[in-house]
Design a protein around this motif. Structure first.
Motif, PDB file in Angstrom:
ATOM      1  N   ARG A  81       0.879  -1.190   0.000  1.00 31.01           N
ATOM      2  CA  ARG A  81       0.000   0.000   0.000  1.00 31.01           C
ATOM      3  C   ARG A  81       0.907   1.228   0.000  1.00 31.01           C
ATOM      4  NH1 ARG A  81      -5.391   1.337   1.881  1.00 31.01           N
ATOM      5  NH2 ARG A  81      -5.645   3.468   1.074  1.00 31.01           N
ATOM      6  N   ASN A  82       1.337   1.648  -1.180  1.00 29.01           N
ATOM      7  CA  ASN A  82       2.398   2.636  -1.284  1.00 29.01           C
ATOM      8  C   ASN A  82       2.018   4.049  -0.886  1.00 29.01           C
ATOM      9  OD1 ASN A  82       4.354   0.778  -2.152  1.00 29.01           O
ATOM     10  ND2 ASN A  82       3.755   0.993  -4.296  1.00 29.01           N
ATOM     11  N   ASP A  83       0.760   4.285  -0.555  1.00 25.32           N
ATOM     12  CA  ASP A  83       0.373   5.606  -0.075  1.00 25.32           C
ATOM     13  C   ASP A  83       0.365   5.689   1.450  1.00 25.32           C
ATOM     14  OD1 ASP A  83      -1.801   3.899   0.181  1.00 25.32           O
ATOM     15  OD2 ASP A  83      -3.293   5.450  -0.268  1.00 25.32           O
ATOM     16  N   VAL A  84       0.815   4.586   2.114  1.00 21.53           N
ATOM     17  CA  VAL A  84       0.837   4.526   3.579  1.00 21.53           C
ATOM     18  C   VAL A  84       2.247   4.199   4.055  1.00 21.53           C
ATOM     19  CG1 VAL A  84      -0.138   3.434   5.649  1.00 21.53           C
ATOM     20  CG2 VAL A  84      -1.559   3.708   3.603  1.00 21.53           C
ATOM     21  N   ALA A  85       2.706   4.884   5.089  1.00 26.57           N
ATOM     22  CA  ALA A  85       4.035   4.618   5.661  1.00 26.57           C
ATOM     23  C   ALA A  85       3.910   4.365   7.159  1.00 26.57           C
ATOM     24  CB  ALA A  85       4.978   5.788   5.407  1.00 26.57           C
ATOM     25  N   TRP A  86       4.702   3.423   7.626  1.00 27.37           N
ATOM     26  CA  TRP A  86       4.781   3.084   9.063  1.00 27.37           C
ATOM     27  C   TRP A  86       5.925   3.860   9.691  1.00 27.37           C
ATOM     28  CZ3 TRP A  86       8.777   0.455  11.721  1.00 27.37           C
ATOM     29  CH2 TRP A  86       8.463  -0.052  12.996  1.00 27.37           C
ATOM     30  N   LEU A  87       5.702   4.362  10.897  1.00 32.33           N
ATOM     31  CA  LEU A  87       6.719   5.114  11.632  1.00 32.33           C
ATOM     32  C   LEU A  87       6.818   4.613  13.059  1.00 32.33           C
ATOM     33  CD1 LEU A  87       5.910   8.774  10.504  1.00 32.33           C
ATOM     34  CD2 LEU A  87       8.097   7.608  10.147  1.00 32.33           C
ATOM     35  N   ALA A  88       7.984   4.130  13.458  1.00 27.15           N
ATOM     36  CA  ALA A  88       8.210   3.774  14.858  1.00 27.15           C
ATOM     37  C   ALA A  88       8.427   5.054  15.661  1.00 27.15           C
ATOM     38  CB  ALA A  88       9.426   2.862  14.986  1.00 27.15           C
ATOM     39  N   GLY A  89       7.914   5.058  16.879  1.00 24.80           N
ATOM     40  CA  GLY A  89       8.027   6.259  17.693  1.00 24.80           C
ATOM     41  C   GLY A  89       8.511   5.979  19.103  1.00 24.80           C
ATOM     42  N   ASN A  90       8.917   7.036  19.777  1.00 20.57           N
ATOM     43  CA  ASN A  90       9.297   6.995  21.186  1.00 20.57           C
ATOM     44  C   ASN A  90       8.230   7.712  22.000  1.00 20.57           C
ATOM     45  OD1 ASN A  90      11.900   6.763  19.573  1.00 20.57           O
ATOM     46  ND2 ASN A  90      12.622   6.271  21.607  1.00 20.57           N
ATOM     47  N   LEU A  91       7.884   7.134  23.128  1.00 21.84           N
ATOM     48  CA  LEU A  91       6.779   7.656  23.915  1.00 21.84           C
ATOM     49  C   LEU A  91       7.216   8.790  24.841  1.00 21.84           C
ATOM     50  CD1 LEU A  91       4.955   4.327  24.860  1.00 21.84           C
ATOM     51  CD2 LEU A  91       4.531   5.866  22.922  1.00 21.84           C
ATOM     52  N   HIS A  92       6.350   9.793  24.942  1.00 23.50           N
ATOM     53  CA  HIS A  92       6.548  10.936  25.829  1.00 23.50           C
ATOM     54  C   HIS A  92       5.258  11.194  26.608  1.00 23.50           C
ATOM     55  CE1 HIS A  92       9.843  11.466  23.012  1.00 23.50           C
ATOM     56  NE2 HIS A  92      10.361  12.418  23.786  1.00 23.50           N
ATOM     57  N   VAL A  93       5.395  11.708  27.807  1.00 18.78           N
ATOM     58  CA  VAL A  93       4.250  12.149  28.610  1.00 18.78           C
ATOM     59  C   VAL A  93       4.577  13.531  29.150  1.00 18.78           C
ATOM     60  CG1 VAL A  93       2.857  11.730  30.667  1.00 18.78           C
ATOM     61  CG2 VAL A  93       3.532   9.801  29.221  1.00 18.78           C
ATOM     62  N   ASP A  94       3.665  14.460  28.909  1.00 18.93           N
ATOM     63  CA  ASP A  94       3.874  15.854  29.337  1.00 18.93           C
ATOM     64  C   ASP A  94       5.212  16.400  28.835  1.00 18.93           C
ATOM     65  OD1 ASP A  94       1.423  15.901  30.660  1.00 18.93           O
ATOM     66  OD2 ASP A  94       2.296  15.138  32.521  1.00 18.93           O
ATOM     67  N   GLY A  95       5.572  16.015  27.617  1.00 16.03           N
ATOM     68  CA  GLY A  95       6.773  16.541  26.997  1.00 16.03           C
ATOM     69  C   GLY A  95       8.071  15.872  27.398  1.00 16.03           C
ATOM     70  N   GLU A  96       8.016  14.872  28.271  1.00 18.18           N
ATOM     71  CA  GLU A  96       9.220  14.192  28.749  1.00 18.18           C
ATOM     72  C   GLU A  96       9.243  12.736  28.287  1.00 18.18           C
ATOM     73  OE1 GLU A  96      11.706  15.622  30.355  1.00 18.18           O
ATOM     74  OE2 GLU A  96      10.671  17.551  30.303  1.00 18.18           O
ATOM     75  N   PRO A  97      10.449  12.205  27.981  1.00 21.86           N
ATOM     76  CA  PRO A  97      10.538  10.791  27.609  1.00 21.86           C
ATOM     77  C   PRO A  97       9.914   9.901  28.686  1.00 21.86           C
ATOM     78  CG  PRO A  97      12.621  11.900  27.182  1.00 21.86           C
ATOM     79  CD  PRO A  97      11.765  12.877  27.951  1.00 21.86           C
ATOM     80  N   TRP A  98       9.160   8.910  28.248  1.00 24.63           N
ATOM     81  CA  TRP A  98       8.433   8.034  29.164  1.00 24.63           C
ATOM     82  C   TRP A  98       9.298   6.813  29.492  1.00 24.63           C
ATOM     83  CZ3 TRP A  98       5.103   8.562  32.637  1.00 24.63           C
ATOM     84  CH2 TRP A  98       4.235   7.550  33.065  1.00 24.63           C
ATOM     85  N   PRO A  99       9.610   6.591  30.759  1.00 19.73           N
ATOM     86  CA  PRO A  99      10.539   5.509  31.128  1.00 19.73           C
ATOM     87  C   PRO A  99       9.997   4.107  30.869  1.00 19.73           C
ATOM     88  CG  PRO A  99       9.593   6.504  33.092  1.00 19.73           C
ATOM     89  CD  PRO A  99       9.174   7.364  31.937  1.00 19.73           C
ATOM     90  N   TYR A 100       8.727   3.988  30.513  1.00 19.70           N
ATOM     91  CA  TYR A 100       8.134   2.682  30.247  1.00 19.70           C
ATOM     92  C   TYR A 100       8.081   2.377  28.740  1.00 19.70           C
ATOM     93  CZ  TYR A 100       6.578   3.153  35.082  1.00 19.70           C
ATOM     94  OH  TYR A 100       6.535   3.320  36.447  1.00 19.70           O
ATOM     95  N   CYS A 101       8.782   3.166  27.938  1.00 22.44           N
ATOM     96  CA  CYS A 101       8.798   2.956  26.488  1.00 22.44           C
ATOM     97  C   CYS A 101       9.964   2.054  26.115  1.00 22.44           C
ATOM     98  CB  CYS A 101       8.925   4.307  25.773  1.00 22.44           C
ATOM     99  SG  CYS A 101       9.203   4.165  23.986  1.00 22.44           S
ATOM    100  N   PRO A 102       9.723   0.845  25.583  1.00 19.34           N
ATOM    101  CA  PRO A 102      10.813  -0.072  25.237  1.00 19.34           C
ATOM    102  C   PRO A 102      11.808   0.519  24.234  1.00 19.34           C
ATOM    103  CG  PRO A 102       8.755  -1.270  25.336  1.00 19.34           C
ATOM    104  CD  PRO A 102       8.405   0.184  25.442  1.00 19.34           C
ATOM    105  N   ARG A 103      11.320   1.256  23.257  1.00 19.83           N
ATOM    106  CA  ARG A 103      12.235   1.821  22.257  1.00 19.83           C
ATOM    107  C   ARG A 103      13.137   2.887  22.887  1.00 19.83           C
ATOM    108  NH1 ARG A 103      12.881   5.322  17.695  1.00 19.83           N
ATOM    109  NH2 ARG A 103      13.518   4.159  15.828  1.00 19.83           N
ATOM    110  N   THR A 104      12.591   3.659  23.789  1.00 20.73           N
ATOM    111  CA  THR A 104      13.393   4.660  24.491  1.00 20.73           C
ATOM    112  C   THR A 104      14.464   3.999  25.350  1.00 20.73           C
ATOM    113  OG1 THR A 104      11.574   6.256  24.508  1.00 20.73           O
ATOM    114  CG2 THR A 104      13.298   6.560  26.172  1.00 20.73           C
ATOM    115  N   ILE A 105      14.120   2.868  25.962  1.00 21.00           N
ATOM    116  CA  ILE A 105      15.087   2.126  26.780  1.00 21.00           C
ATOM    117  C   ILE A 105      16.267   1.682  25.929  1.00 21.00           C
ATOM    118  CG2 ILE A 105      15.408  -0.054  28.041  1.00 21.00           C
ATOM    119  CD1 ILE A 105      12.511   0.378  29.114  1.00 21.00           C
ATOM    120  N   LEU A 106      15.984   1.156  24.735  1.00 18.60           N
ATOM    121  CA  LEU A 106      17.079   0.756  23.853  1.00 18.60           C
ATOM    122  C   LEU A 106      17.885   1.971  23.395  1.00 18.60           C
ATOM    123  CD1 LEU A 106      18.704  -1.222  22.172  1.00 18.60           C
ATOM    124  CD2 LEU A 106      16.941  -1.068  20.389  1.00 18.60           C
TER     125      LEU A 106
END
Length: 444
Positions: A81-106
């Motif tokens: 489906r070439n009109d759609v793109a997937w994006l991995a993200g890092n989680l934030h809460v109230d503008g700060e990195p969220w310590p429970y985000c696995p990608r942020t941990i890595l």
């Protein structure tokens, strides 16, 4: 890739939608569909989610929304489906990195390694099974002709699945992943596709996308794809072996490679391996993270004759009966990881254990060249060969004692992870299985 480059792709390639995605503790991808007309807001603020509804993310129903801020380096245009793109993200809460985000941990662990002059590169070998539901609603291997006791590499079974496999390989080629092999694995209706290794974050993103892509293609063929570690008691389980190497910060020199060293490994590689072996039991809680994982990590052989899963905390050459295999110079394979492992958490914990080995110059000991599956228990004990945990409960107890692996996850997240896994074990332990009913109901 930058936000500006993505804007150019919107204009030049006709991108109309983005799947703004992240993973929770179990590695399951979550997403919102965001139209390209809302790109500017998504690129700065991300997409919002009620964290409590999305899985184990350290939130209650009363908490502020989590925001998945996309990392445009991960942008993956859907080949189907070439009109759609997937994006991995890092989680934030109230503008700060969220310590429970696995990608942020890595990301945090990778940055710490980079500050020491290291870059972790990883290749993965994800195994999966193709199933269908029978008349009783039970999932079974879909191909009724795939019945060999030793079906590994079977040409006929592979040929019957060419449509699924060539579709997947074609998609991976389109994405530029460099797929180089696909085979029928050791269980009936079990397969594996290999692609080129990369830096750990890229591989973790691709592994996450790959699992979703495999399931998407399978569903189009009215099949169900599973990466579950041990779906069937009589068949080999699904591993996701990690091929690991450590490079200089510029990514140009493989610090594991020494052509003159034993098995082609440098002293640095041996110390890194020593760290993996030293922390093996705690690492198992992350690389083999569910109750079912330990049904795969057993000595008992399925119908094919071997489990192909590690049980022993040892290393050696191309010997698949142990935890660490060295298939060639300059890299090592950790065989404990399975299809349930969250790649972000697994890579973060692996890197921390290996760097601890380097910093403390941990000797991995004597290599093993023998078939450990056939070695008597008394001989294993005489040689001082350790065992991986037998259950998730045991692995979590080991994790709780291991400050290095817990620090890699972050103290807050490690405590949360242990709590969640203890609840998982309790739920399992308190359930009544069919085996118990069959063996005890009429006897006691």
């Amino acid at each position: 890739m930058t936000a500006e480059q993505v804007r150019d792709k919107i204009q030049s390639e006709g991108l109309e939608y983005f799947l703004c995605s992240f993973v929770e503790m179990g590695g399951a991808p979550k997403a919102k569909l965001v139209p390209a007309t809302n790109f500017d807001e998504m690129s700065t603020d991300g997409a919002g989610f009620a964290g409590f509804a999305a899985g184990h993310l350290g939130q209650g129903p009363h908490d502020t929304d989590i925001m998945s801020i996309p990392d445009f380096r991960s942008l993956t245009v859907l080949p189907w489906r070439n009109d759609v793109a997937w994006l991995a993200g890092n989680l934030h809460v109230d503008g700060e990195p969220w310590p429970y985000c696995p990608r942020t941990i890595l990301c945090r662990q990778l940055e710490a390694a980079r500050s020491k002059g290291y870059v972790l590169k990883v290749g993965v070998e994800p195994e999966f099974m193709l199933l269908k539901q029978d008349e009783q609603g039970q999932f079974v291997p879909w191909d009724r002709h795939d019945r060999l006791e030793k079906p590994c590499y079977d040409l006929r079974a592979l040929h019957r699945n060419l449509d699924v496999m060539t579709t997947l390989i074609g998609y991976m080629q389109e994405l530029g992943w460099g797929p180089y092999a696909n085979d029928h694995e050791d269980a009936n209706c079990q397969f594996e596709i290999n692609w080129a290794y990369s830096d750990a974050l890229t591989t973790a993103d691709r592994n996450t996308f790959f699992r979703w892509m495999v399931r998407t293609v399978a569903e189009k063929h009215d099949l169900w794809a599973t990466f579950m570690p041990k779906p069937f008691g009589n068949l080999t389980g699904n591993g996701t072996h990690h091929h690991i190497s450590l490079w200089t910060a510029d990514g140009e020199e493989n610090l594991f490679l020494d052509e003159k060293g034993d098995l082609g490994l440098s002293e640095t590689a041996r110390w890194f391996m020593g760290g993996l072996l030293h922390h093996a039991k705690a690492l198992a809680a992350v690389t083999s993270p569910i109750v079912n994982s330990y049904k795969r990590l057993t000595r008992g052989a399925p119908s094919s004759g071997a489990s192909w899963a590690p049980v022993y905390v040892t290393y050696g050459p191309s010997n698949r009966t142990q935890m660490i295999r060295v298939p060639g110079p300059g890299r090592m394979e950790n065989r404990t990881a399975d299809g349930a492992a969250n790649p972000y958490l697994a890579f973060a914990a692996t890197l921390a254990a290996g760097l601890d080995g380097i910093e403390n110059k941990i000797d991995p000991g004597i290599r093993n060249d023998e078939n450990l599956y056939e070695m008597p228990l008394d001989e294993l004990r005489r040689r001082g060969i350790g065992f991986l945990p037998d259950t998730l409960h045991e692995a979590i107890n080991e994790l709780e004692k291991d400050d290095v692996v817990k620090t890699a996850l972050g103290s807050t997240y490690a405590d949360y992870y242990i709590e969640v896994k203890r609840e998982e074990w309790a739920d399992y332990h308190q359930s009544i299985s069919q085996w118990e009913t069959e063996n005890y109901l009429q006897v006691h």
